[in-house]
Design a protein around this motif. Sequence first.
Motif, short mmCIF file in Angstrom:
data_model
loop_
_atom_site.label_atom_id
_atom_site.label_comp_id
_atom_site.label_asym_id
_atom_site.label_seq_id
_atom_site.Cartn_x
_atom_site.Cartn_y
_atom_site.Cartn_z
N THR A 136 -8.29 -1.00 40.63
CA THR A 136 -8.95 -0.35 39.50
C THR A 136 -9.08 1.15 39.74
N LYS A 137 -9.30 1.52 40.99
CA LYS A 137 -9.46 2.95 41.33
C LYS A 137 -8.20 3.73 40.96
N VAL A 140 -8.11 4.18 37.21
CA VAL A 140 -9.11 5.17 36.80
C VAL A 140 -8.58 6.58 37.04
N ASN A 141 -7.90 6.77 38.16
CA ASN A 141 -7.31 8.09 38.46
C ASN A 141 -6.25 8.47 37.42
N ALA A 143 -6.24 7.51 34.30
CA ALA A 143 -6.99 7.86 33.09
C ALA A 143 -7.58 9.26 33.20
N LYS A 144 -8.07 9.60 34.39
CA LYS A 144 -8.62 10.94 34.60
C LYS A 144 -7.53 12.01 34.46
N LYS A 147 -6.66 12.63 31.03
CA LYS A 147 -7.84 13.09 30.27
C LYS A 147 -8.25 12.11 29.17
N GLU A 149 -10.31 9.41 30.28
CA GLU A 149 -11.42 8.68 30.89
C GLU A 149 -12.66 8.80 29.99
N GLY A 150 -13.32 7.67 29.79
CA GLY A 150 -14.52 7.68 28.96
C GLY A 150 -14.23 7.51 27.48
N SER A 153 -9.22 3.82 25.17
CA SER A 153 -7.79 4.09 25.33
C SER A 153 -7.00 2.79 25.30
N LEU A 171 -12.22 -2.52 33.13
CA LEU A 171 -12.66 -1.30 32.46
C LEU A 171 -12.89 -1.59 30.98
N SER A 174 -10.82 0.68 28.36
CA SER A 174 -9.36 0.75 28.48
C SER A 174 -8.78 -0.64 28.26
#
Length: 209
Positions: A136-137, A140-141, A143-144, A147, A149-150, A153, A171, A174
Amino acid sequence: MELNVLKINGQETGRKVTLNDEIFGIEPNDHVLYLDVKQYLANQRQGNAKAKERSEHTGSTRKLGRQKGGGGARHGDINSPLLKGGGRVFGPKPRDYRFKLNKKVKELARKSALSYKALEEAIIIVEDFTLDAPKTKDFVNIAKNLKVEGRKSLFVLPELNKNVYLSARNLKRSEIILASSLNSYKVLNADVIVVTEKSLGTIDEILSK
């Protein structure tokens, strides 16, 4: 419309893709979108709600009070809907909520949804990617870097990728979907759509027929 193709680290690849105007540049039809979303949500309903009516209750059929003069409504036996524990009037019964939509209507709805996202500049094109392991990490990276994330998506993949799917499963904001399964509800429900290059070709192939 031309869009830059990004790497999963957020940097540009130097390549550009042109979105098909017949799919991403039409005048959106709100009515067919309504019908397609309505059908999708109707198909999710289980339709197994059930309440017992008067004839389905077990109880004495003895008339409890006289027909007139009791000061209230006539109700007959103990299974009457007027009494506590009695049957329900016109209660729900198991049913199938699904309904049919023409293929061309559904295609127009998907094109309309994608055109709305193109107008909102809410489409991101990334190069095809995979993950070595379900982490998952790592997702998440990605998605960051992109841009997103949050934001709600929707990642559109050309084929099932178990590692990517498992990495995004936990998530809430997402979601992973295959290009062949893309539908109007998922597109409209997302704030941004992340489409891989190969997925873009699949969408073009399916909706250009």
